[in-house]
Design an enzyme around this catalytic site. Sequence first.
Site, PDB file in Angstrom:
ATOM      1  N   ARG A 192     -18.333  71.148 -27.875  1.00 12.04           N
ATOM      2  CA  ARG A 192     -19.608  71.848 -27.754  1.00 12.04           C
ATOM      3  C   ARG A 192     -20.725  70.975 -28.325  1.00 12.04           C
ATOM      4  NH1 ARG A 192     -22.637  75.629 -25.113  1.00 12.04           N
ATOM      5  NH2 ARG A 192     -23.322  77.384 -26.401  1.00 12.04           N
TER       6      ARG A 192
ATOM      7  N   THR B 171     -22.271  77.267 -15.315  1.00 14.42           N
ATOM      8  CA  THR B 171     -21.228  76.599 -16.054  1.00 14.42           C
ATOM      9  C   THR B 171     -20.151  76.256 -15.048  1.00 14.42           C
ATOM     10  OG1 THR B 171     -21.805  77.851 -18.028  1.00 14.42           O
ATOM     11  CG2 THR B 171     -19.571  76.999 -17.955  1.00 14.42           C
TER      12      THR B 171
ATOM     13  N   THR C 135     -20.557  72.935 -19.605  1.00 10.72           N
ATOM     14  CA  THR C 135     -21.836  73.433 -19.101  1.00 10.72           C
ATOM     15  C   THR C 135     -23.010  72.594 -19.597  1.00 10.72           C
ATOM     16  OG1 THR C 135     -23.203  75.432 -18.900  1.00 10.72           O
ATOM     17  CG2 THR C 135     -22.189  75.022 -21.028  1.00 10.72           C
ATOM     18  N   ILE C 136     -24.124  72.714 -18.874  1.00 16.37           N
ATOM     19  CA  ILE C 136     -25.420  72.277 -19.407  1.00 16.37           C
ATOM     20  C   ILE C 136     -26.337  73.499 -19.558  1.00 16.37           C
ATOM     21  CG2 ILE C 136     -25.426  69.847 -18.766  1.00 16.37           C
ATOM     22  CD1 ILE C 136     -26.831  70.541 -16.182  1.00 16.37           C
TER      23      ILE C 136
ATOM     24  N   ASP D 179     -28.870  78.872 -26.735  1.00 17.23           N
ATOM     25  CA  ASP D 179     -27.739  79.723 -27.106  1.00 17.23           C
ATOM     26  C   ASP D 179     -27.720  80.068 -28.587  1.00 17.23           C
ATOM     27  OD1 ASP D 179     -26.806  80.043 -24.590  1.00 17.23           O
ATOM     28  OD2 ASP D 179     -25.040  78.778 -24.798  1.00 17.23           O
TER      29      ASP D 179
ATOM     30  N   GLY E 228     -22.402  82.691 -18.061  1.00 21.76           N
ATOM     31  CA  GLY E 228     -23.165  83.150 -19.218  1.00 21.76           C
ATOM     32  C   GLY E 228     -22.447  84.265 -19.950  1.00 21.76           C
TER      33      GLY E 228
END
Length: 576
Positions: free
Chosen positions: A111, A388, A406-407, A430, A481
């Site tokens: 992450r 994602t 994901t971006i 996030d 999401g």
Amino acid sequence: MIRLTLRHGRRLALCALLTTLSLPAIAQQAILEGERFHPQEGQHGMAATSHYLASKIARDVMQDGGNAVDAAVTAGFALAVTQPRSGNIGGGGFMLISDEESGDVIAIDYREKAPAAAYETMFQNDQGEAVSELSRYTHNASGVPGTVAGLALALDKYGTLSLAEALAPAIRLAEEGFEIPPRFANGLRDARERLSQWDASRAVFYKEDGSLYTAGETFRQPDLAATLKRIAAHGPREFYEGKTAELIAQEMAKHDGLMTAEDLAAYQPTLRDPVHGTYRGYDVYAMSPPSSGGAHIVQMLNILEGYDIGEMGFNSARTIHVMSEAMKRAYADRAEYLGDTDFVDVPLEGITSKAYADELREQIDMGRATPSDAIAAGDPLPYESNETTHFSIADDNGLAVSNTYTINFSYGSGIVVDGAGFLLNNEMDDFSAKPGTPNAYGLIGGDANKIEPNKRMLSSMTPTIVKKDGKNFLITGSPGGSRIITTTLQVVMNVIDHDMNVQSAVSVPRIHHQWLPDEIRIEEGISPDTIGLLEAMGHTVSQQDAMGAAQSVLIEDGHYYGGADPRRSTSSALGL
């Protein structure tokens, strides 16, 4: 009430299912006519990804003697080329690896992390209000990327290929190009205004005269090819300490970004213990914090285990009712407790305990919805801790990989690193920009997920591996999401509770509740009668767009079955 027993069914079973459930015509066509959407049996392995080129590359790797980890890493880099809206080297994610031989399930956390100069109020204005534009569409929206380091770590520890070998297909696709599918062309058309704000983004994704690429044309990315070649030649640290790192640092400095060369050099992925739970005799492994997915998928399964879901029926009013009630309580706990365990204590043992689930289940009234404003985070002691891409891959040597990366938004921040050819993520959104204020997905966050230097932001990504009697059984996960957790939950339930084959399990209509807003979100295909019964119980029901894209693999009796989610038109499941 219908009990679906379709695990081994093929076209006739699917036809009956689609007729019964009234799936949208586009999904029916994809399942029934698109060969790549059929459950496919293989003797040696299966790869299910969101792009047919990546699935073919992964299959070819295993066919040439590589294992599932080799295939996963190679596919991950290929998706960074063929699906720039979500595949990435400028983002991050999580990978689960299950090794039947050793019995180990390994969680790799790659992450993104906040830069060292990040601070709690960086996305607030002078009045202390969260400003979403700052956390989504600026250079400071990007966390330090982890994908290159994470995929390289997986390959080094559990693969057999060199990094250069794993990168070769991606380099070829970037340099020589690939044929643009309709979804790719449509995505660039829809994102044109946002991407065209930045010179480097406009140069990569649009023609020299500013016009659009169309389906069927060849799309080449020479800057990205050069970046991948540097990584292949010099190893993963090139991204963090070499020319690529210099290009990222220059991009940041030019636009007052907080990320520095020192932040990049300091980045490392980490190995974690996965969350583990059980459901009706199956072992469920999923990602641990800073993902909230594993904790809450186990929590919800624990609650739902107390009901005879199969007897209640697939997407019946009673089933949707208890599912939504379980979802509400899990998402209320998510808002209160979940964050990066390197910074905060997360009551993981309590959240995932059967005893805590029993307490929550007692709160559920079978005849009436509990209003969300009457639900608060529970007391799960003791303490420990929308765009994602997910893919699932398994081989016949007992290795299985579930990977989600994901971006964040479609095309992330929309900012391409000048000269490097890849998009920066906007994962800083996030974090809780202001505790109690919803993020882009409507999720509420608390102090556990506030912005702090070098901290990993909370995620919903939920790569999941289900085992039966020590053997890999179901490999799944999804983008989406805040809907990732509930999408993955439903694939697991569809297979275990409703006895569906894996293609049906990923294709049928889904529901979602995330505590706030207080509504059950549904896809097209839920019966109007069912909706009426739910509303009579006090639920608010809202039909919205499709949710997730759960590329999945099911292994049973030595056969490999792939489920490619028709919600993404380029999805593909290929067996050997």
